[in-house]
Each structure stands twice: as structure tokens, then as C-alpha cells.
Scaffold this active site. Structure first.
Site, PDB file in Angstrom:
ATOM      1  N   SER A   1       5.622  -1.215  -1.703  1.00 53.32           N
ATOM      2  CA  SER A   1       5.285   0.298  -1.654  1.00 53.32           C
ATOM      3  C   SER A   1       6.615   1.021  -1.800  1.00 53.32           C
ATOM      4  CB  SER A   1       4.425   0.626  -0.316  1.00 53.32           C
ATOM      5  OG  SER A   1       4.342   1.791  -0.119  1.00 53.32           O
TER       6      SER A   1
ATOM      7  N   ARG B   1      -4.502   1.444   2.340  1.00 51.09           N
ATOM      8  CA  ARG B   1      -4.283   0.545   3.583  1.00 51.09           C
ATOM      9  C   ARG B   1      -4.408   1.293   4.753  1.00 51.09           C
ATOM     10  NH1 ARG B   1       1.634   0.088   1.629  1.00 51.09           N
ATOM     11  NH2 ARG B   1       1.871  -0.984   3.686  1.00 51.09           N
TER      12      ARG B   1
ATOM     13  N   HIS C   1      17.368   4.604   1.966  1.00 47.57           N
ATOM     14  CA  HIS C   1      15.679   4.801   2.503  1.00 47.57           C
ATOM     15  C   HIS C   1      15.597   4.167   3.905  1.00 47.57           C
ATOM     16  CE1 HIS C   1      11.573   5.326   2.238  1.00 47.57           C
ATOM     17  NE2 HIS C   1      11.462   4.303   2.830  1.00 47.57           N
TER      18      HIS C   1
ATOM     19  N   LYS D   1       8.857   2.791  -5.356  1.00 42.72           N
ATOM     20  CA  LYS D   1       9.152   4.491  -5.604  1.00 42.72           C
ATOM     21  C   LYS D   1      10.429   4.622  -5.629  1.00 42.72           C
ATOM     22  CE  LYS D   1       6.572   4.918  -1.646  1.00 42.72           C
ATOM     23  NZ  LYS D   1       5.899   5.030  -0.428  1.00 42.72           N
TER      24      LYS D   1
ATOM     25  N   ASP E   1       0.840   3.393  -5.708  1.00 42.53           N
ATOM     26  CA  ASP E   1       1.168   3.259  -4.464  1.00 42.53           C
ATOM     27  C   ASP E   1       0.168   4.538  -3.706  1.00 42.53           C
ATOM     28  OD1 ASP E   1       2.567   2.282  -2.118  1.00 42.53           O
ATOM     29  OD2 ASP E   1       3.236   4.385  -2.276  1.00 42.53           O
TER      30      ASP E   1
HETATM   31  N1  URA Z   1       6.551   3.385   3.834  1.00 39.20           N
HETATM   32  C1  URA Z   1       6.126   3.406   2.546  1.00 39.20           C
HETATM   33  O1  URA Z   1       6.611   4.050   1.781  1.00 39.20           O
HETATM   34  N2  URA Z   1       5.009   2.370   2.418  1.00 39.20           N
HETATM   35  C2  URA Z   1       4.735   1.571   3.406  1.00 39.20           C
HETATM   36  O2  URA Z   1       4.014   0.760   2.866  1.00 39.20           O
HETATM   37  C3  URA Z   1       5.531   1.650   4.675  1.00 39.20           C
HETATM   38  C4  URA Z   1       6.260   2.568   4.721  1.00 39.20           C
END
Ligand code: URA
Length: 430
Positions: free
Chosen positions: A183, A168, A82, A187, A161
Site C-alpha cells: 500500500s 481492509r 514517508h 503510492k 490501493d
Molecule cells: N499507510 C498506508 O498508506 N497504507 C497502509 O496500509 C498503512 C498505512
């Protein structure tokens, strides 16, 4: 448990209990907390922070707010990568087939472009027919058959999220290390992976602008990921300049094909190899990074990685022949302002220029033009020649050219000596 008591605890600098965190995440998932209560706690967390145990609980609760895909019946170690996002950052399209060609199972779930940064899904959709929205059964079948699949987040992956991220975004609470950590990791854990390589981008074109901030995020991701049972390693890599020469969608896919075919070398190849080698190592298929790199370079040289990419595209409905037949927009060249060497190039400005040309979105509902974008003809360290443009612009919006050109002309500097900055800034292991 009352929301107001949880908010007061964090407002006053206290540590939230697992039950308080679960109440918050349940509230976000099922609407039992009002959006203003969720927002108040998000702000309290942003200001007061969280210790690792709290962030680990938050991550677990957010993962459990939805469904965790169980891939245990598919043989092999499941590893993903990621990136926190950048300009021209297209390594996923190269390293996913590359790691899979070395025997890693890669169940990759990606996102779309965000602001001036590109997204893997938008790039893949530049290939006619490519389906990023596979059903879970199709995802599993593709993984079983070819060892790699690249899809969008399923709707039941960490649904808390989605609610929290949307809040946010409009409450000034995106820039919180514990909230970003939870976050991202919630995922990723929902994908059913057992190992993760994190590429934390650092610089003007990235979320994290400075090495200390990038280091804090990378360390938090590694500690909290480890606490949640993930094998995880993070690298911090420079995102002051765009990665590679293409910024857009179809042109980025073309550049990835060039790397997979062995025709393109340089930072994009080097970073893809470095990340893929770590994936091979975390899968337990290599002794160390150097062994991983040997395997990855062999998979590139033999054509195995390119063939894996072709199989992946075909399995997900994409038509590479049609992609190769596409008719790019005529290039609008941007002549150099002065002669010498390119000494700097602002990734954010190049990313914004590509957006203006149609390659990104200003609003969530905007459509992306797969053929729009920017080609960097002279990158940092290159000699500028009078007869070679620094950039080519590609667009279907002639009215956007002046704005994009002004951004690009202000995006680079020219000096008398060539400079190169390192790409890999730091490695963070548990
Ligand atoms: N990418 C994400 O998936 N979440 C965040 O909070 C920031 C970047």
C-alpha cells in the site's frame, strides 16, 4: 483465472504467481472481483503472509493499476520521505524545504489525518490559500521552479490501493505487513521518485506498537522497495510521546516555522535533520549521513531552508502573512496534577484530545478546525512547576474541553527524577 482458485491458493498457504496477483489487482481496480472475494483474499494474505517476491509483485501491480508520474525530464534526483504516522509528527514541513535547499528534488505526496494521527495536508491547509490539489502540470512546474512541491495523492496514483484500503479498514486486515508494504510503496512509486527515506514509527501513538513489529515492517519496506528499483533506507523512531510541543494544525505549522527560523531545537529538529540528511545522501549529494547532516545544518543556519519554505508556500497559493495574522483561540490552561518531572506522556491520548478539540476527524466527512489543538507546555523530562500549565487547550468547542482535559490529565505521569528516551531506535539499510 477464477478468483476462488486464487483465494484457495493463499488460504492453503501457497505462493501466489504474478498472474494470480495481477488478476486480484485488476479485480480491485476494475470491479471484476466482488468485494467479498477481494476481502477473502485480503484475509488469507493477513493470516498466511506473503514472501518478498509476492509482495514485490503486488506492489508493482498496484503501482501499475494507475499512472506513474514521469519526472525524468526534471533535472535532479527525486527523493521523498514517508512516515507511518504519529502524533505531532510534522517533520515533512521542515525536511522537504531543507532537503530541497540542499539540491534534492522533493516531489512529496502526502495524506490527511487518520484517527488520532495528524496529516501533512491538513497542516498545510492551515496556511490560508495553500493548495494541496495542484494539477500534474502545476506540480511539475513547481518542482522545476523551486525543487519541492507538497500535494495530495493524485486520483490516478495506485487506484487499486483505494479500493483495497477501504476494504481492509472494515475487515480487520489493516495490520498485515505485506499489505501495508504494498500500500505504501505503490503510492510512493507512482510519484516518479527514485529514492525514499521511510520513518517507521514505533510505540503507543503509532500503528506498530512494538520494536519487533516495527522492524518487520521496516525490513519488508526496504527489501520490497529495493526489489522495485528504489534506493531506500528506513529508520525506526519512537512514537510513545508526541513529537515536539504542538499537536493540531496551525500550531504545528507555527512550530515548524520556529525550527526553520532556528528558534526551536530539540527532538523535532534532530529528527528532521536526520531524515533530511539521509535524503541528501540517497540523492547522491552527500558521501554519508554525517556529510548530509553538515549540509542540512548549513542550509538551516544560512536561512536557505526557511526561504525555500516561503517560496514553496507562495508557489502553492499560500499566504504566510495572513497565517501570521491569525487569531488563535484563547488558551485554556491545564494545571499540573502534582509536582516533579514529567516522566511519560501517552501520544495516543494527546492525539485523541486534539481530535476532540476539533483538530482531527471522527468521520471521513468531518471538517478539521485548523486553529484547534493542544500545546504541550511541559514535555517528558521537563520539571513541572505549580504556576505553569502542563498543557494549553485551543478550541472553538467549549463543550469539548472537559473530555479533552480528562484525556490529557490521564496522559502523563510525574516522578521525582527526569528521564529521556532515545528517539532513533534503529536504522535499516538494504
Ligand atoms: N499507510 C498506508 O498508506 N497504507 C497502509 O496500509 C498503512 C498505512
Amino acid at each position: 483465472m477464477r478468483a476462488v482458485d486464487v483465494i484457495r491458493t493463499k488460504r492453503d498457504g501457497g505462493i501466489l504467481s504474478p498472474a494470480q496477483i495481477e488478476s486480484f489487482v485488476h479485480g480491485a481496480t476494475h470491479g471484476t472481483w466482488e468485494p467479498y472475494q477481494l476481502s477473502a483474499l485480503l484475509m488469507a494474505i493477513t493470516i498466511r503472509g506473503m514472501i518478498d517476491i509476492e509482495t514485490a509483485h503486488l506492489t508493482r501491480a498496484m503501482t501499475d493499476s494507475g499512472r506513474r508520474i514521469d519526472l525524468s525530464d526534471i533535472p535532479g534526483v527525486k527523493v521523498d520521505k514517508h512516515s507511518t504516522g504519529g502524533v505531532g509528527d510534522k517533520t515533512s514541513l521542515i525536511l522537504a524545504p531543507l532537503a530541497a535547499a540542499c539540491g534534492v528534488v522533493v516531489p512529496m505526496m502526502s495524506g490527511r489525518g487518520l484517527g488520532h494521527t495528524g496529516g501533512t495536508l491538513d497542516k498545510l491547509e492551515a496556511i490560508p490559500g495553500f493548495r494541496v490539489g495542484l494539477t500534474t502540470d502545476e506540480f511539475r512546474a513547481t518542482l522545476r521552479k523551486i525543487g519541492v512541491a507538497m500535494i495530495s495523492q493524485t486520483t490516478d496514483a495506485a487506484p487499486a490501493d483505494r479500493t483495497l484500503y477501504a476494504l481492509r479498514d472494515v475487515t480487520g486486515t489493516v495490520e498485515s505487513i505485506p499489505l501495508i508494504t504494498a500500500s505504501i510503496l505503490s503510492k510512493k512509486l507512482a510519484e516518479g521518485i527514485s529514492a525514499l527515506v521511510m520513518d517507521v514509527k514505533c510505540g503507543r501513538g503509532a500503528f506498530m506498537k512494538t520494536p519487533p513489529d516495527a522492524r518487520k515492517l521496516a525490513q519488508s519496506l526496504v527489501r520490497v522497495g529495493t526489489a522495485n528499483g528504489l534506493k531506500i533506507e528506513a529508520v525506526i523512531t519512537a512514537m510513545d510521546h508526541p513529537l515536539g510541543h504542538a499537536v493540531g494544525n496551525a500550531n504545528e505549522v507555527e512550530e515548524c516555522l520556529g525550527v526553520l527560523e532556528g528558534k526551536i531545537v530539540g527532538p523535532l529538529l534532530d529528527l528532521s535533520v536526520l531524515l533530511a540528511a539521509k535524503m541528501v545522501k540517497l540523492a547522491g549529494l552527500a558521501e554519508d549521513d554525517a556529510d548530509g547532516e553538515r549540509q542540512v545544518r548549513a542550509a538551516l543556519a544560512s536561512g536557505a531552508a526557511r526561504r525555500k519554505f516561503e517560496k514553496l508556500v507562495a508557489a502553492q497559493g499560500g499566504d504566510l502573512k495572513a497565517f501570521r495574522r491569525r487569531k488563535p483561540y484563547p488558551a485554556v490552561p491545564l494545571a499540573p496534577r502534582s509536582l516533579g518531572y514529567v516522566t511519560d506522556m501517552d501520544a495516543e491520548k494527546v492525539g485523541r484530545a486534539a481530535m476532540v478539540l476539533g483538530a482531527g476527524r471522527f468521520r471521513a466527512a468531518d471538517a478539521v478546525d485548523p486553529l484547534a489543538g493542544v500545546t504541550i507546555r511541559r514535555h517528558v523530562g521537563d520539571k513541572v512547576q505549580a504556576d505553569v500549565p502542563v498543557f494549553d487547550l485551543h478550541t472553538a468547542r467549549p463543550e469539548a474541553v472537559a473530555e479533552a482535559a480528562a484525556l490529557l490529565q490521564s496522559a502523563y505521569t510525574v516522578g521525582s527524577t527526569p528521564t529521556k528516551k532515545p528517539l532513533l531506535l534503529e536504522t535499516i539499510a538494504p
